[in-house]
Design an enzyme around this catalytic site. Structure first.
Site, short mmCIF file in Angstrom:
data_model
loop_
_atom_site.label_atom_id
_atom_site.label_comp_id
_atom_site.label_asym_id
_atom_site.label_seq_id
_atom_site.Cartn_x
_atom_site.Cartn_y
_atom_site.Cartn_z
N CYS A 186 -13.99 24.12 6.49
CA CYS A 186 -13.53 23.33 7.58
C CYS A 186 -12.89 24.10 8.53
O CYS A 186 -12.47 23.59 9.65
CB CYS A 186 -12.73 22.27 7.12
SG CYS A 186 -13.35 21.55 5.56
N LYS A 206 -10.22 13.22 13.59
CA LYS A 206 -10.99 12.94 12.53
C LYS A 206 -11.11 11.36 12.06
O LYS A 206 -11.87 10.97 11.38
CB LYS A 206 -10.68 13.61 11.27
CG LYS A 206 -10.99 15.18 11.46
CD LYS A 206 -10.91 15.98 10.14
CE LYS A 206 -11.02 17.64 10.40
NZ LYS A 206 -10.03 18.12 11.18
N HIS A 247 -14.94 13.85 9.30
CA HIS A 247 -14.48 15.33 9.32
C HIS A 247 -15.83 15.91 9.28
O HIS A 247 -16.78 15.93 8.29
CB HIS A 247 -14.03 15.48 7.77
CG HIS A 247 -13.48 16.97 7.76
ND1 HIS A 247 -13.89 18.11 8.34
CD2 HIS A 247 -12.83 17.42 6.68
CE1 HIS A 247 -13.26 19.28 7.97
NE2 HIS A 247 -12.49 18.92 6.81
N GLU A 301 0.45 19.42 6.18
CA GLU A 301 0.39 19.83 7.54
C GLU A 301 1.40 19.56 8.37
O GLU A 301 1.92 20.11 9.31
CB GLU A 301 -0.92 19.12 8.11
CG GLU A 301 -1.55 19.88 9.30
CD GLU A 301 -2.76 19.63 9.90
OE1 GLU A 301 -3.28 18.71 9.55
OE2 GLU A 301 -3.07 20.03 11.01
N HIS A 352 -5.34 19.16 11.77
CA HIS A 352 -6.70 19.18 10.96
C HIS A 352 -6.66 17.67 10.47
O HIS A 352 -7.76 17.14 10.33
CB HIS A 352 -6.38 20.42 9.94
CG HIS A 352 -7.61 20.43 9.02
ND1 HIS A 352 -8.89 20.67 9.70
CD2 HIS A 352 -7.87 20.44 7.80
CE1 HIS A 352 -9.78 20.98 8.68
NE2 HIS A 352 -9.18 20.71 7.62
N PHE A 369 -11.43 25.20 2.89
CA PHE A 369 -11.39 25.48 1.15
C PHE A 369 -11.66 27.10 1.13
O PHE A 369 -12.27 27.56 2.19
CB PHE A 369 -12.61 25.07 0.67
CG PHE A 369 -12.49 23.59 0.45
CD1 PHE A 369 -11.36 22.67 0.77
CD2 PHE A 369 -13.42 22.74 -0.24
CE1 PHE A 369 -11.22 21.33 0.35
CE2 PHE A 369 -13.37 21.30 -0.57
CZ PHE A 369 -12.29 20.63 -0.29
#
Lengths: 77, 412
Positions: B163, B335, B340, B314, B303, B399
């Site tokens: 991502c 998003k 996403h 976050e 994010h 990830f």
């Protein structure tokens, strides 16, 4: 026009995104129809599946035009 | 002093708009791109919704023949590059071809083609596999195809940091121009993984929202009722140019890239560090490089995946970076509208930051209804805001623990 030619024309139009009128017996896959070696491999693959024939690499190398493909199929099916 | 880098072209390819005008008007109006999955029968999946691009005008970007040779993610990469180059008013002749490079990455690559071909392997045997299978699925083919189409012979590589891919691709391209290896770069990410195997895999991770009956309300970053992310697809590609070159050719400059930071949590394959220290450190690197006072930064495109842990940690990270000023920073997650987009997310969100800086408009976080005590910042809830954006951060986490942050400002 033979049934084989008609069916091969459909396969070539589908694989190469060309117009039907471009697919003449004299048309060369590479020089006239914009194919590269990977396209040719896929066309051979599609011919084998459509006509239930086996096309060994040594024969595939000799199929440069649409007409040669028709000839090969007609003499092997 | 290192060379300066500016953003001069934007190519968003998203479920809420293709091209800058449509994309930005959708973002400002809070439009959702999320609906029930149409691409395959999703009825047996826990998650049956996604931000799919319906009715994609593929013929505007690739020929019929090219479509046969490419995975959907590569078609998106080419579309994003074409839009960004047109937006920049740049052709393949603007620069010597060996002075232009490409990094358009992908998180997952051609998984849809893997699935289709695996089905053929199982049902018809190995002889029937497509000769284009391997070139269709490899992640670096996005960068390769863009270069082939335009003849760009400069630096060319690919990024695959899940991502965080798009942000790393743009950051790495920024470095390449800074150090003089190219004068312009086409950079970003592309993704097309709304497929049964990929969606099934993310379902198995319990990472996605199951709000199947309310697709448009499913992606709700920072809201107390969030229950996972919603998959998106598309591309986000930008044109970066060395500042003097851009100025000399009279290019429109959206924003200057002033900093880039990257770190790794080195902690867990999917979960971010709970103290937010990894992403915070990346943000601090980017801010430090900018040589701007931290007071200058007033917008963060988070994010903000809409998962429980990402949004919570976050928030902790933003507080760590901005301290007492954290609550004055505008933080939004687009998003909530685009879903996403995995490897494309960082590209699209850099586009959002560039437009925010350029136009002084801040996108909202939509579906923000019930505050979560763990998420207590200004998330620009539900309504876009007119506000001067002096400098912005784009944050992405992937990830593997990858963290990437870009700092953008108005031209200094």
């Amino acid at each position: 026009m033979s049934d084989t030619f008609q069916r091969i024309k459909e396969i070539v139009v589908e694989q190469l995104g060309v117009e039907e009128a471009q697919v003449t017996p004299e048309a060369s896959f590479i020089n006239d129809l914009g194919a590269d070696s990977l396209d040719q491999a896929n066309i051979v693959n599609a011919l084998e599946e459509a006509f239930d024939v086996e096309i060994p690499d040594s024969d595939a190398e000799k199929i440069a035009t649409v007409g040669q493909a028709v000839e090969f199929v007609d003499s092997h099916k | 002093m290192s060379r300066r880098v500016v953003i001069t072209g934007l190519g968003p390819v998203t479920s809420i708009g293709i091209g800058v005008d449509k994309f930005w008007s959708s973002i400002l109006s809070g439009k959702s791109g999320i609906s029930r999955v149409k691409g395959y029968d999703a009825s047996r999946f826990d998650t049956q919704i996604a931000a799919e691009i319906h009715d994609f005008p593929v013929e505007k970007f690739v020929s019929k023949k090219e479509q046969k040779r490419m995975d959907r993610f590569c078609i998106f990469a080419l579309a994003g590059a074409q839009l960004a180059l047109e937006d920049a008013g740049m052709t393949s002749e603007t620069y010597p071809k060996d002075r232009v490079g490409v990094i358009v990455g992908s998180g997952i690559g051609g998984i849809g083609s893997i699935e289709t071909q695996h089905e053929i392997l199982r049902s018809k045997g190995p002889e029937r596999l497509n000769a284009f299978l391997i070139p269709m699925i490899i992640i670096n083919m996005g960068s390769g195809l863009v270069a082939i189409r335009y003849g760009f012979k400069g630096p060319n590589t690919s990024v695959a940091t899940a991502c965080a891919t798009g942000t790393h691709a743009i950051g790495d391209s920024f470095r390449i121009i800074q150090r003089g290896d190219a004068d312009a770069m086409i950079a970003g990410g592309a993704e097309a993984c709304i497929t049964p195997l990929a969606m099934g895999g993310f379902c198995a991770l319990h990472a996605m929202s199951r709000r199947n009956n309310e697709p448009e309300r499913a992606s709700r970053p920072f809201d107390k009722g969030r229950d996972g992310f919603v998959m998106g697809e598309g591309a986000g590609v930008v044109v970066l140019e060395e500042y003097e070159h851009a100025k000399n050719r009279g290019a429109r400059i959206y924003a200057e890239v002033v900093g880039y930071g990257m770190t790794c949590d080195a902690h867990h394959i999917t979960a971010p560090l709970d103290d937010g220290s990894g992403i915070a450190a990346a943000a601090e690197f980017a801010i430090r490089e900018s040589n701007l006072s931290i007071e200058f930064f007033n917008y963060v495109n988070a994010h903000g995946t809409s998962t429980h842990f990402n949004d919570k940690f976050e928030t902790v990270a933003i507080k760590k970076v901005f301290g007492d000023r954290a609550k004055k920073i505008m933080v939004s997650s687009t998003k909530s509208m685009t879903g996403h987009m995995i490897g494309a997310a960082g590209g699209v969100e850099t586009i959002v930051c560039a437009l925010s800086v350029s136009r002084n408009q801040v996108p909202p976080t939509t579906n923000y209804e019930e505050p979560d005590p763990d998420c207590d910042l200004d998330y620009v809830p539900n309504e876009a805001r007119e506000a001067e954006v002096t400098a912005a951060l784009n944050e992405n986490l992937g990830f593997g623990g990858h963290n990437a942050v870009l700092a953008l400002s108005k031209l200094k």
